[in-house]
Design a protein around this motif. Structure first.
Motif, PDB file in Angstrom:
ATOM      1  N   THR A 264     -52.553 -38.461 -17.313  1.00 27.17           N
ATOM      2  CA  THR A 264     -52.558 -38.864 -18.723  1.00 27.17           C
ATOM      3  C   THR A 264     -53.177 -37.778 -19.602  1.00 27.17           C
ATOM      4  N   GLU A 265     -54.199 -37.107 -19.077  1.00 25.46           N
ATOM      5  CA  GLU A 265     -54.910 -36.081 -19.850  1.00 25.46           C
ATOM      6  C   GLU A 265     -54.491 -34.665 -19.458  1.00 25.46           C
ATOM      7  N   LEU A 266     -53.303 -34.534 -18.901  1.00 25.42           N
ATOM      8  CA  LEU A 266     -52.847 -33.229 -18.406  1.00 25.42           C
ATOM      9  C   LEU A 266     -52.857 -32.128 -19.468  1.00 25.42           C
ATOM     10  N   PRO A 267     -52.490 -32.410 -20.720  1.00 27.35           N
ATOM     11  CA  PRO A 267     -52.523 -31.324 -21.726  1.00 27.35           C
ATOM     12  C   PRO A 267     -53.907 -30.727 -21.951  1.00 27.35           C
ATOM     13  N   LEU A 268     -54.943 -31.457 -21.583  1.00 24.08           N
ATOM     14  CA  LEU A 268     -56.305 -30.985 -21.810  1.00 24.08           C
ATOM     15  C   LEU A 268     -56.863 -30.196 -20.629  1.00 24.08           C
ATOM     16  N   LYS A 269     -56.138 -30.164 -19.534  1.00 27.52           N
ATOM     17  CA  LYS A 269     -56.641 -29.525 -18.322  1.00 27.52           C
ATOM     18  C   LYS A 269     -56.336 -28.022 -18.317  1.00 27.52           C
ATOM     19  N   THR A 270     -57.221 -27.259 -17.629  1.00 26.19           N
ATOM     20  CA  THR A 270     -57.010 -25.814 -17.498  1.00 26.19           C
ATOM     21  C   THR A 270     -56.004 -25.526 -16.391  1.00 26.19           C
ATOM     22  N   GLU A 271     -55.514 -24.303 -16.329  1.00 29.19           N
ATOM     23  CA  GLU A 271     -54.534 -23.918 -15.315  1.00 29.19           C
ATOM     24  C   GLU A 271     -55.129 -24.016 -13.907  1.00 29.19           C
ATOM     25  N   ILE A 272     -56.415 -23.668 -13.781  1.00 26.78           N
ATOM     26  CA  ILE A 272     -57.069 -23.747 -12.474  1.00 26.78           C
ATOM     27  C   ILE A 272     -57.183 -25.208 -12.016  1.00 26.78           C
ATOM     28  N   GLU A 273     -57.552 -26.088 -12.946  1.00 21.03           N
ATOM     29  CA  GLU A 273     -57.666 -27.512 -12.621  1.00 21.03           C
ATOM     30  C   GLU A 273     -56.312 -28.099 -12.229  1.00 21.03           C
ATOM     31  N   LYS A 274     -55.258 -27.726 -12.948  1.00 23.22           N
ATOM     32  CA  LYS A 274     -53.918 -28.242 -12.637  1.00 23.22           C
ATOM     33  C   LYS A 274     -53.430 -27.735 -11.284  1.00 23.22           C
ATOM     34  N   LYS A 275     -53.711 -26.468 -10.980  1.00 20.94           N
ATOM     35  CA  LYS A 275     -53.278 -25.923  -9.690  1.00 20.94           C
ATOM     36  C   LYS A 275     -53.957 -26.650  -8.540  1.00 20.94           C
ATOM     37  N   GLU A 276     -55.248 -26.866  -8.636  1.00 17.49           N
ATOM     38  CA  GLU A 276     -55.991 -27.572  -7.589  1.00 17.49           C
ATOM     39  C   GLU A 276     -55.518 -29.018  -7.455  1.00 17.49           C
ATOM     40  N   PHE A 277     -55.209 -29.638  -8.581  1.00 10.33           N
ATOM     41  CA  PHE A 277     -54.770 -31.033  -8.575  1.00 10.33           C
ATOM     42  C   PHE A 277     -53.413 -31.183  -7.887  1.00 10.33           C
ATOM     43  N   PHE A 278     -52.446 -30.352  -8.226  1.00  8.88           N
ATOM     44  CA  PHE A 278     -51.095 -30.483  -7.683  1.00  8.88           C
ATOM     45  C   PHE A 278     -50.979 -30.014  -6.231  1.00  8.88           C
ATOM     46  N   LEU A 279     -51.942 -29.223  -5.771  1.00  7.68           N
ATOM     47  CA  LEU A 279     -51.912 -28.799  -4.375  1.00  7.68           C
ATOM     48  C   LEU A 279     -52.157 -29.962  -3.413  1.00  7.68           C
ATOM     49  N   ASN A 280     -52.951 -30.941  -3.846  1.00  9.31           N
ATOM     50  CA  ASN A 280     -53.358 -32.026  -2.950  1.00  9.31           C
ATOM     51  C   ASN A 280     -52.833 -33.400  -3.356  1.00  9.31           C
ATOM     52  N   ILE A 281     -52.086 -33.482  -4.431  1.00 10.50           N
ATOM     53  CA  ILE A 281     -51.700 -34.793  -4.945  1.00 10.50           C
ATOM     54  C   ILE A 281     -50.739 -35.524  -4.011  1.00 10.50           C
ATOM     55  N   ALA A 282     -49.858 -34.797  -3.324  1.00 12.61           N
ATOM     56  CA  ALA A 282     -48.878 -35.454  -2.456  1.00 12.61           C
ATOM     57  C   ALA A 282     -49.557 -36.249  -1.341  1.00 12.61           C
ATOM     58  N   GLU A 283     -50.572 -35.663  -0.718  1.00  8.87           N
ATOM     59  CA  GLU A 283     -51.284 -36.357   0.350  1.00  8.87           C
ATOM     60  C   GLU A 283     -52.009 -37.600  -0.173  1.00  8.87           C
ATOM     61  N   LYS A 284     -52.530 -37.530  -1.372  1.00  3.46           N
ATOM     62  CA  LYS A 284     -53.257 -38.663  -1.941  1.00  3.46           C
ATOM     63  C   LYS A 284     -52.303 -39.804  -2.304  1.00  3.46           C
ATOM     64  N   LEU A 285     -51.119 -39.469  -2.808  1.00  8.17           N
ATOM     65  CA  LEU A 285     -50.167 -40.505  -3.214  1.00  8.17           C
ATOM     66  C   LEU A 285     -49.661 -41.311  -2.023  1.00  8.17           C
ATOM     67  N   GLU A 286     -49.619 -40.689  -0.842  1.00  6.43           N
ATOM     68  CA  GLU A 286     -49.136 -41.380   0.348  1.00  6.43           C
ATOM     69  C   GLU A 286     -50.061 -42.526   0.773  1.00  6.43           C
ATOM     70  N   ARG A 287     -51.277 -42.542   0.300  1.00 12.00           N
ATOM     71  CA  ARG A 287     -52.231 -43.571   0.701  1.00 12.00           C
ATOM     72  C   ARG A 287     -52.014 -44.893  -0.037  1.00 12.00           C
TER      73      ARG A 287
END
Length: 624
Positions: A264-287
């Protein structure tokens, strides 16, 4: 309010209401020719215009005005409003009353819904400096994507307008259970915290919707129920907490809520934060349950900012755009099953195909082969295909090339006539041997046949003289001459078989040669059981000397070494004459004779078996 506005053009309102309140009736509606044509329409009846205690404006008119002024993602979206005759109309985004769907909501959905309402309240308190004054289930609606929206702003007032007189005037129309027992005392308190009215009501709302839910469904649920009872509904003003502190509660800060909040707050996030978030999001969504993810996060996961993020393109999009198959042993499975994908993601993808943005279109085309089979044929034909055809007219060569690849994927599903149009014809012939064609028509896959008897064809000399080359593909001209090759081959092989058998019989039993030579040939020809092949064979034997019978040696040479067994057997064969041979029931011929000597018995085979029937000389034809 809204008298200067006109009704939406093409608006069709369903006659049956889905909700009836003291102030209005709620109907579903649709606008013809609109991609997002589904709306909700609230209509106030004439009898409701003179609601005691409200006067002018009416409750629905006041609700419409506040919805138009207070815009927030978690507040019911205002579309339009107008008066017609004695009725007032308010149109909003398509929603359903929470009371209609709360029985089917999971604990996680309720958790997200309460979080949305909490954020909407904080917006009203901190930005609009206003109090809602009637937080309850009847003021909350559920949008098409499953998100909860705060409505019912007819009781809203600014902090500066809060007074005991005002709350007494509207008390009859508020949710009685959500009214604090000490509300009058609080309102008379000069040092009143203006959020106390909504804070108490939010605690009651949370208890109501979570009352039947298991404490283990969501982390922190048990503690949150206790918090609502002890902290939000307390009468001790010194113990009251702020609503903003609730955001840090474990009930609203588990992984799923963190993912939802980050997207929801993606426009406010930095490039480093977005990269770290999308690297691990797939594993978290599977739960989490796929249906919950699709309903609550589907729209956010396919947002423009997510689609254009490089890390999301590499790590997330292949995971969510590939429907899950039924095969458990396949790696890189998708997140959603076909049914969930079709129900929640396909509508969003169809909207995205209408977006004329090269970057978005290229992303869709690059993943189209993953989910193309999930579309209905009619959706592909009427919605996707027209948009793809627009893409091939663009000046961007790469976009055109990618679009053409996507069109190729549509051909097996829709057919080439629909994809590329008519004016087509059979311009290429099937130049394979007939035997292979027959196997193809009968459903036999020659690549998987291991029986050599089905694959082996008698060798044919190439018409170009290439006897040493294995021929696989034949031209149209070569196929025309095959019938001649087959005829000659049958003749040669029949003669060779006849020579072999006669020589063997001559060496083992001299009595065989006492019979008439013409009779021997006739019996030999009958053994083929194919009348037409016999004709070819008889016509090809013009002289008995060709059989080499006269050059063979007799086994019995005691008295007459030069005895000629064929002295009285000179045949007279006229070339124009065609010998007609009647079909006979299986009889023993010279090929069936058992040759016996002093030591063994030998049963001879004619050497052809069933292969001869496959040649079907007269039926050789070209497949156009």
């Amino acid at each position: 309010m809204g008298n200067g506005q006109s009704a939406l053009k093409g608006l069709e309102i369903e006659e049956k209401a889905i909700e009836i309140t003291d102030f209005w009736t709620h109907h579903c509606a649709n606008i013809d020719g609109s991609n997002n044509g589904n709306l909700s329409v609230f209509i106030s009846e004439p009898s409701l215009h003179s609601t005691p205690g409200f006067g002018k404006p009416t409750p629905l008119e006041k609700n419409a005005k506040n919805l138009m002024l207070h815009r927030h993602p978690n507040i019911l979206k205002y579309i339009s409003s107008w008066s017609k005759g004695s009725k007032f109309f308010l149109t909003t985004e398509e929603v359903k009353p929470l009371v209609k769907v709360i029985g089917t909501e999971t604990t996680l959905q309720i958790c997200i819904g309460l979080h949305n309402i909490l954020c909407a309240l904080l917006f009203l308190h901190e930005k609009a400096l206003s109090s809602h004054n009637n937080i309850c289930s009847s003021s909350i609606y559920v949008a098409a994507d499953g998100s909860w929206k705060l409505g019912g702003l007819e009781h809203l007032c600014q902090f500066s307008e809060m007074s005991l007189a005002y709350f007494r005037k509207i008390k009859t129309y508020r949710y009685e259970k959500a009214i604090s027992p000490i509300e009058d005392e609080l309102l008379n308190n000069i040092s009143l915290d203006p959020i106390v009215i909504d804070r108490y009501a939010f605690g009651v709302l949370a208890e109501d919707v979570l009352r039947l839910k298991n404490d283990d469904d969501v982390p922190g649920l048990k503690e949150f129920k206790e918090f609502c009872k002890q902290e939000l509904k307390t009468s001790d003003t010194s113990l009251m907490v702020t609503l903003s502190s609730l955001l840090n509660h474990s009930f609203f800060s588990h992984d799923f809520m963190k993912i939802h909040a980050f997207l929801t707050e993606l426009p406010l996030k930095t490039e480093i934060e977005k990269k770290e978030f999308f690297l691990n999001i797939a594993e978290k969504l599977e739960r989490f349950p796929e249906k919950i993810v699709a309903e609550q996060l589907g729209k956010l996961l396919l947002s423009r900012l997510v689609l254009l993020d490089p890390t999301a393109q590499a790590k997330l999009l292949p995971f969510i755009l590939k429907p899950k198959t039924n095969q458990d042993d396949i790696k890189d499975q998708g997140l959603f099953t076909v049914q969930t994908f079709k129900e929640h993601l396909i509508p969003k993808l169809l909207q995205m195909f209408c977006v004329r943005d090269a970057s978005i279109r290229l992303i869709l085309l690059s993943h189209l082969n993953l989910f193309i089979n999930v579309f209905e044929k009619e959706e592909l034909k009427t919605l996707v295909l027209p948009e793809l055809l627009v893409g091939i007219k663009d000046t961007d060569d790469y976009l055109v090339s990618t679009t053409l690849h996507a069109l190729a994927d549509l051909v097996p599903i829709l057919g080439s006539t629909i994809v590329i149009g008519g004016n087509r014809g059979k311009l290429f012939a099937d130049g394979r041997p007939m035997k292979i064609q027959r196997h193809k028509k009968s459903g036999i896959n020659l690549n998987r046949i291991t029986d050599s008897s089905m694959l082996s064809l008698p060798e044919r000399p190439s018409p170009d003289g290439g006897e040493d080359k294995e021929e696989i593909n034949f031209s149209y001209t070569e196929e025309e001459n095959w019938s001649d090759w087959e005829t000659q081959e049958i003749e040669n092989n029949e003669i060779k078989n006849l020579e072999f058998i006669i020589n063997r019989n001559k060496e083992t039993n001299e009595n065989i040669y006492q019979s008439n030579e013409t009779e021997i040939i006739d019996k030999t020809l009958k053994s083929t059981n194919i009348e037409k092949k016999c004709k070819y064979l008889k016509n090809s034997i013009s002289d008995i000397n060709e059989l080499d019978i006269k050059n063979s040696k007799s086994i019995n040479n005691d008295n007459n070494d030069d005895f000629d067994f064929f002295t009285d057997m000179e045949p007279v064969i006229q070339k124009p004459q065609i010998i007609q041979i009647d079909k006979v029931v299986e009889k023993k011929t010279i090929f069936d004779v058992k040759l016996t000597n002093s030591n063994s018995t030998i049963e001879e085979d004619n050497g052809w078996g069933d292969d001869l029937n496959d040649w079907d000389i007269d039926n050789v034809e070209l497949k156009e």
